[in-house]
Design a protein around this motif. Structure first.
Motif: not given
Length: 607
Positions: A56-60
């Motif tokens: 979730e922390a790197v998804k963007d």
């Protein structure tokens, strides 16, 4: 415990690392992190809890990096927290670490005096600062120099902004393998992490340091000399490590046991001659005739397998056998010499206490055989001979098919010793082998009882305590059944020899206590039936595993689970599977994480 993945190549490193860490979730962890060389600059992302939080922390983020390291951490030094999560960084260098550094406080004091500041409670951050303090333009040399100052265990992955075209890895008393690709290289703490990318692996040995680049690798031993290590092709299919339609890996692995047993015993026997075959070293074969005693050492479920093996070896080969817990055995004043056969059992082949105990007796002259599931693991490499269980990848933390294949290996080895020592006739051997070959089919019958056993789990999943009773070869199954229940359902359960019940546990029995009794037909059936009477006389709830057609206990027990009629010695395969299914359904019905129970790890690589 803990997982490491390293990559350098032409693909997006973030994708490779996250996929690899996902395949290592079974090892147990409490935080995770990535370190990527993005445009030559180290970028670290960390999270607490499950890997989904890191994703979730790197998804963007649209990472371009083609080199990096990743980690899942199981807390040893310092609580689970963002600050303590790996990777750790010191100026231009970042690393991930499995293991324990014993002299980290002394090193931390020295580094603090040199001006280094610490942001975590971990021993790992000490290594990062130590390497940085020794860096003089050559990352490999800095790592080698730092390792010379460390005391303890480690598997390391190290990268530097100043040398972005390489990853340095090293290991001592903690597993680490290299995966060899085309124009890319991988490093991981276990094979499944990168099995979807390559089948070619190199197993680093203790003290090895490797420099990996897109074009290959160079390995150096503890003395700093370049060395060759054998490459091995692993025939596990990546699909074998997937759930294949099952709800959990544990459920899949319970149902894989018939196939795993077939793979384990295949090619090791002759029904015609009654002989059993093992690919043992010549020296070991010759020394077996002089063996006067055997010690089996293991931990957890593997220890229970060893207890079953004791029955087999003493019955078939007439050699006295001791079975010991590795974490206890290694700290005693050991008695070992060339007439001792030491059998180490470990699913992973990396269990720290078992490996340490094995090394100790080996130095004292004992002959060492290991039983394990992972080709090229430390215990396998350091044994005089190894018996592989061929269970395939076991992802669920709670062991199932590894146990039954270990027991099958011990059964065959006991028969092998019996035939070698002429304490077992060819006729006896043939009869037992015929029965063993039929066990996978009998296991399929037990697996078809899944719905019936699930109904029992629905009835008793909310019980606060369980008692498991067994005798003779099924006493270890009582221990194993209780262990499985408490491992994954968090219900307190105790395994006990049925004949010892009146020496204490009988005080616990009342109308609220479910008692699992393993009461298949055999030499102690009548005694076990008497124990059932004792439980019922005190209003206990009896769940009995019995042989098909048993009418005596059917009228006494509250519930029965019928398993096929087999020789007493082989009943363990059927009875343990029934207890595995019950434990699985209890945990699943309670909504718990079956594959990754709290506080547990798949491979225990620290004391």
């Amino acid at each position: 415990m803990c997982g490491i993945v390293g990559y350098i190549g032409s693909s997006k490193a973030s994708n490779v690392l996250l996929e690899g860490l996902s395949r290592l979730e079974y090892r147990g962890y409490d935080s995770a992190g990535l370190c990527l060389l993005e445009d030559g600059v180290i970028e670290i992302t960390r999270s607490v809890g499950k890997l989904v939080n890191l994703k979730e922390a790197v998804k963007d983020r649209d990472f371009k990096a083609t080199a990096g390291i990743g980690h899942t951490r199981w807390a040893t030094h310092g609580k689970p927290s963002f600050e303590n999560a790996h990777p750790h960084k010191s100026k231009n260098i970042s690393l991930v670490h499995n293991g324990i550094i014993e002299n980290y406080l002394l090193l931390k004091e020295k580094l603090t005096e040199k001006g280094y500041s610490f942001k975590s409670e971990t021993d790992t951050e000490v290594i990062a600062h130590l390497i940085e303090s020794l860096y003089e333009g050559d990352l490999l040399k800095a790592v080698q120099a730092a390792l010379a100052e460390l005391k303890g265990s480690y598997a390391l992955g190290v990268i530097s902004e100043k040398e972005p075209d390489k990853v340095i890895v090293a290991r001592k008393d903690s597993p680490l393998v290299l995966g060899v690709g085309s124009g890319e290289m991988f490093a991981a703490s276990d094979i499944p992490a990168v099995l979807s990318h390559t089948r070619t692996f190199v197993f680093l040995e203790d003290g090895d340091v490797a420099e990996i680049t897109r074009n290959g690798y160079t390995i150096y031993d503890a003395a700093g000399s370049a060395v060759d290590r054998e490459t091995k092709n692993i025939d596990w299919n990546p699909v074998m490590a997937e759930k294949a339609g099952y709800r959990h890996f544990m459920q899949k692995e319970i149902n894989e046991q018939p196939r795993a047993l077939i793979d384990t015993i295949r090619g090791k026997y002759s029904l015609e001659s009654g002989d059993v075959f093992f690919d043992l070293s010549k020296d070991l074969k010759e020394s077996l005739k002089d063996i006067t005693r055997i010690v089996i050492v293991a931990c957890g479920t593997s220890w229970h397998a060893g207890l079953v093996g004791k029955f087999y070896i003493e019955k078939f080969a007439r050699i006295p056998v001791e079975v010991d817990i590795a974490s206890e055995y290694r700290y005693r004043d050991l008695i070992a010499d060339e007439k001792l056969l030491f059998i180490a059992i470990s699913q992973s082949g990396e269990t720290a206490d078992t490996l340490s105990a094995m090394r100790m007796v080996k130095k004292m002259g004992a002959k060492v055989i290991s039983i394990c599931n992972v080709v090229g693991s430390s215990i396998a490499r350091e044994s005089h001979s190894v018996i592989y269980t061929h269970a395939g990848p076991e992802i669920g933390v709670a062991s199932t098919k590894a146990f039954t294949t270990q027991v099958a290996s011990l059964f065959l080895f006991a028969m092998y010793l019996g035939r070698q020592r002429e304490t077992m006739s060819a006729g006896e051997s043939r009869e037992f082998l015929k029965e063993l070959v039929g066990i996978p089919d009998k296991l399929e019958h037990v697996l078809r009882l899944d719905g019936e056993i699930e109904d029992l789990a629905k009835k008793y999943k909310d019980a606060s305590d369980f008692l498991y009773l067994g005798r003779n070869v099924n006493y270890p199954i009582a221990l194993e059944g209780a262990l499985k229940l408490k491992e994954i359902s968090y219900i307190h359960a105790e395994g006990y020899p049925a004949g010892e019940m009146k020496h204490g546990p009988i005080a616990l029995i009342d109308s609220e206590l479910p008692v699992f009794v393993i009461a298949v037909k055999g030499s102690v059936y009548d005694k076990t039936a008497s124990n059932v009477e004792e439980v019922k006389a005190r209003d206990g709830i009896v769940i009995a595993i019995v042989t098909e057609g048993d009418t005596e206990l059917a009228g006494k027990a509250d519930h029965i689970i019928e398993v096929p009629d087999v020789p007493e010695e082989l009943s363990v395969f059927l009875t343990v599977t029934a207890t595995q299914i019950f434990a699985y359904h209890c945990a699943n019905l309670l909504g718990l994480d079956v594959d990754q129970p709290r506080n547990l790890a798949k491979s225990v690589t620290v004391e």
